[in-house]
Design a protein around this motif. Structure first.
Motif, PDB file in Angstrom:
ATOM      1  N   GLU A  36      49.750 -58.365  32.886  1.00 22.06           N
ATOM      2  CA  GLU A  36      50.703 -57.987  33.928  1.00 22.06           C
ATOM      3  C   GLU A  36      51.401 -59.240  34.449  1.00 22.06           C
ATOM      4  O   GLU A  36      50.743 -60.218  34.824  1.00 22.06           O
ATOM      5  CB  GLU A  36      49.962 -57.282  35.063  1.00 22.06           C
ATOM      6  N   GLY A  57      43.129 -55.686  40.944  1.00 25.94           N
ATOM      7  CA  GLY A  57      43.982 -54.712  40.279  1.00 25.94           C
ATOM      8  C   GLY A  57      44.879 -55.280  39.203  1.00 25.94           C
ATOM      9  O   GLY A  57      45.689 -54.560  38.634  1.00 25.94           O
ATOM     10  N   THR A  59      46.204 -56.161  35.715  1.00 24.12           N
ATOM     11  CA  THR A  59      45.947 -55.392  34.499  1.00 24.12           C
ATOM     12  C   THR A  59      46.282 -56.181  33.238  1.00 24.12           C
ATOM     13  O   THR A  59      47.107 -57.090  33.252  1.00 24.12           O
ATOM     14  CB  THR A  59      46.768 -54.081  34.473  1.00 24.12           C
ATOM     15  N   ASP A  61      46.767 -54.966  29.039  1.00 22.80           N
ATOM     16  CA  ASP A  61      46.754 -53.915  28.026  1.00 22.80           C
ATOM     17  C   ASP A  61      46.321 -54.537  26.708  1.00 22.80           C
ATOM     18  O   ASP A  61      46.827 -55.592  26.319  1.00 22.80           O
ATOM     19  CB  ASP A  61      48.144 -53.305  27.840  1.00 22.80           C
ATOM     20  N   LEU A  72      43.911 -49.981  28.745  1.00 18.60           N
ATOM     21  CA  LEU A  72      44.240 -50.680  29.982  1.00 18.60           C
ATOM     22  C   LEU A  72      42.955 -51.175  30.648  1.00 18.60           C
ATOM     23  O   LEU A  72      42.026 -50.396  30.854  1.00 18.60           O
ATOM     24  CB  LEU A  72      44.986 -49.744  30.929  1.00 18.60           C
ATOM     25  N   LYS A  74      41.525 -53.245  34.123  1.00 22.20           N
ATOM     26  CA  LYS A  74      41.864 -53.719  35.466  1.00 22.20           C
ATOM     27  C   LYS A  74      40.812 -54.725  35.895  1.00 22.20           C
ATOM     28  O   LYS A  74      39.624 -54.527  35.683  1.00 22.20           O
ATOM     29  CB  LYS A  74      41.871 -52.565  36.470  1.00 22.20           C
ATOM     30  N   PHE A  94      35.263 -55.774  34.515  1.00 21.40           N
ATOM     31  CA  PHE A  94      36.559 -55.140  34.310  1.00 21.40           C
ATOM     32  C   PHE A  94      36.391 -53.628  34.317  1.00 21.40           C
ATOM     33  O   PHE A  94      35.382 -53.108  33.850  1.00 21.40           O
ATOM     34  CB  PHE A  94      37.173 -55.548  32.963  1.00 21.40           C
ATOM     35  N   THR A  96      38.086 -49.942  33.054  1.00 29.69           N
ATOM     36  CA  THR A  96      38.977 -49.466  32.008  1.00 29.69           C
ATOM     37  C   THR A  96      39.139 -47.964  32.104  1.00 29.69           C
ATOM     38  O   THR A  96      38.265 -47.263  32.595  1.00 29.69           O
ATOM     39  CB  THR A  96      38.475 -49.858  30.604  1.00 29.69           C
ATOM     40  N   THR A 105      52.394 -47.880  28.403  1.00 36.76           N
ATOM     41  CA  THR A 105      51.614 -48.779  29.248  1.00 36.76           C
ATOM     42  C   THR A 105      51.081 -48.070  30.473  1.00 36.76           C
ATOM     43  O   THR A 105      50.314 -48.651  31.231  1.00 36.76           O
ATOM     44  CB  THR A 105      52.449 -49.987  29.685  1.00 36.76           C
ATOM     45  N   LYS A 107      52.679 -47.344  33.087  1.00 36.50           N
ATOM     46  CA  LYS A 107      53.395 -47.799  34.272  1.00 36.50           C
ATOM     47  C   LYS A 107      54.781 -47.171  34.299  1.00 36.50           C
ATOM     48  O   LYS A 107      55.415 -47.076  33.262  1.00 36.50           O
ATOM     49  CB  LYS A 107      53.513 -49.321  34.267  1.00 36.50           C
TER      50      LYS A 107
END
Length: 108
Positions: A36, A57, A59, A61, A72, A74, A94, A96, A105, A107
């Motif tokens: 990100e 938060g 991220t 990918d 994904l 986080k 993490f 997921t 993605t 988003k």
């Protein structure tokens, strides 16, 4: 009676081994990573790169080798991803979700 005792001791030893602490990270083989924008800092440790999450938060990918979808991940602030070649080592912690459809993605 002796056989039962040996089986009990063996099962206790096996359960202690299987319940041992983890190494504190997990690895993913990937063909593509997308961090990100603005949420990660990068440190060069040739031949590897280390990325640290700047905020909760953040991220990343991951397009895993042999898979046609992105996963994904986080991170909480401070968690790191170390990338060497086509292997990424993620700190434990993490979060997921399930795999995202091809190229999506997740988003808006």
């Amino acid at each position: 009676m002796r056989l039962n005792w040996m089986m009990l001791v063996g099962s206790l030893l096996l359960s202690r081994t299987l319940g041992a602490d983890t190494l504190g990270f997990f690895e993913q083989k990937f063909s593509d990573l997308h961090f990100e924008k603005g949420a990660w800092s990068r440190t060069v440790e040739l031949p590897c790169y280390s990325y640290a999450a700047r905020a909760d938060g953040a991220t990343v990918d991951v397009l895993r080798i042999g898979m046609g979808n992105l996963v994904l991940f986080k991170a909480k602030k401070g968690l790191t991803v170390t990338v060497c070649g086509s292997i990424a080592a993620f700190d434990e912690g993490f979060e997921t979700g399930g795999p995202l459809p091809n190229g999506d993605t997740g988003k808006p």
